[in-house]
Write an enzyme that holds these catalytic residues in place. Structure first.
Site, PDB file in Angstrom:
ATOM      1  CE1 TYR A   1      -7.421   2.796  -0.189  1.00 53.04           C
ATOM      2  CE2 TYR A   1      -5.151   2.788   0.386  1.00 53.04           C
ATOM      3  CZ  TYR A   1      -5.993   2.146  -0.244  1.00 53.04           C
ATOM      4  OH  TYR A   1      -5.695   1.072  -1.173  1.00 53.04           O
TER       5      TYR A   1
ATOM      6  CD  GLU B   1      -2.935  -0.796   0.076  1.00 52.12           C
ATOM      7  OE1 GLU B   1      -3.236   0.471  -0.445  1.00 52.12           O
ATOM      8  OE2 GLU B   1      -3.632  -1.671  -0.378  1.00 52.12           O
TER       9      GLU B   1
ATOM     10  CG  ASP C   1      -7.870   4.275  -4.347  1.00 52.77           C
ATOM     11  OD1 ASP C   1      -9.030   4.203  -4.932  1.00 52.77           O
ATOM     12  OD2 ASP C   1      -6.784   3.583  -4.889  1.00 52.77           O
TER      13      ASP C   1
END
Length: 279
Positions: A113, A33, A133
């Site tokens: 997020y 990520e 996102d």
């Protein structure tokens, strides 16, 4: 419901080959990520695998030197992400992984997020709402409401995503499917042909959007910062005039911009010392 075609399409066309989708280990998910923030999948693929060969878990990364982590990160951009990842590794190695969104949010560099992504994609716990996102927000805003996400409050987008998950589809698969629709079809300039959401999309017959212009990298402060950091990692003894000379070939590397870049790197903890004047 606008998401009804997602399960069948994702089963056949989803990007199941991506290696971070084949793990629920929170460290491996987190590394993916962080790397994928503003960096393309094609660039991340070999770097994610190489990074994890060196530091397969938070504990091994926590005892590494920051300079080694920054060197490994070179070429991915935004080195502050690497420092935050290294600081998070130290926190997790000492205290373990938090199991809820507020706890994950307290980790360095982990925002709303990323915290939700960790809950959705790893085995830490259950995500309350899907992680959103830019791409997921764009898909939901266009397909469900016929507009761009900038025209909507975040809470509205979260509500749309929460109530639109197809029955029987996990948050993990649901989010990955939306990622893939955004990557393959619902881009800044939509590619509606073949999109599984096209039949029920509220945006499909709107005027084409104009792709936003991204700031140029060549000659930017970001390029100068990267060059300074790379030079000091290669030779930590470079300071003052020798460091200025090492990056003098970068477009726009004026003395004022050099000082600005160095001050920012020191402030971000990417250059040693607390005083930019030594550089």
């Amino acid at each position: 419901m606008w998401t009804e075609p997602l399960p069948g399409w994702f089963a056949e066309h989803g990007r199941h080959h991506l290696p971070w989708r084949q793990t629920t280990d929170p460290w491996r998910v987190l590394v993916s990520e962080v790397m994928l923030q503003q960096t393309s999948v094609s660039r991340v693929l070999p770097r994610w695998q190489r990074f994890l060969r060196r530091w397969p878990d938070a504990a091994t990364c926590a005892v590494a030197a920051l300079d080694d982590v920054l060197r490994e990160w070179q070429g991915l951009g935004y080195p502050r992400r690497a420092r935050a990842l290294w600081l998070t590794a130290a926190r997790v190695a000492a205290d373990g992984w938090p199991a809820d969104e507020p706890g994950l949010n307290s980790l360095p560099g982990v925002g709303a997020y990323t915290a939700r992504a960790l809950l959705a994609f790893s085995d830490l716990g259950a995500a309350a709402v899907p992680p959103r996102d830019v791409n997921v927000g764009r898909v939901a805003a266009r397909a469900a409401l016929g507009t761009e996400p900038a025209q909507l409050r975040s809470s509205v987008l979260d509500g749309v995503l929460d109530k639109s998950r197809p029955r029987g589809m996990s948050i993990r698969d649901y989010t990955y499917a939306l990622f893939d629709v955004g990557a393959l079809h619902c881009r800044s300039r939509p590619r509606c042909d073949g999109c599984p959401l096209a039949p029920g999309c509220s945006f499909r017959y709107s005027s084409p959007t104009v792709a936003p212009r991204h700031p140029r990298y060549q000659g930017s402060l970001r390029q100068l910062r990267g060059a300074i950091l790379a030079a000091t990692l290669d030779n930590p003894r470079l300071i003052g005039a020798s460091l200025r000379q090492a990056v003098s070939g970068i477009p726009g590397a004026t003395p004022q911009r050099f000082d600005e870049a160095v001050a920012g790197l020191v402030m971000d903890g990417l250059l040693p010392g607390s005083d930019a004047a030594v550089y």
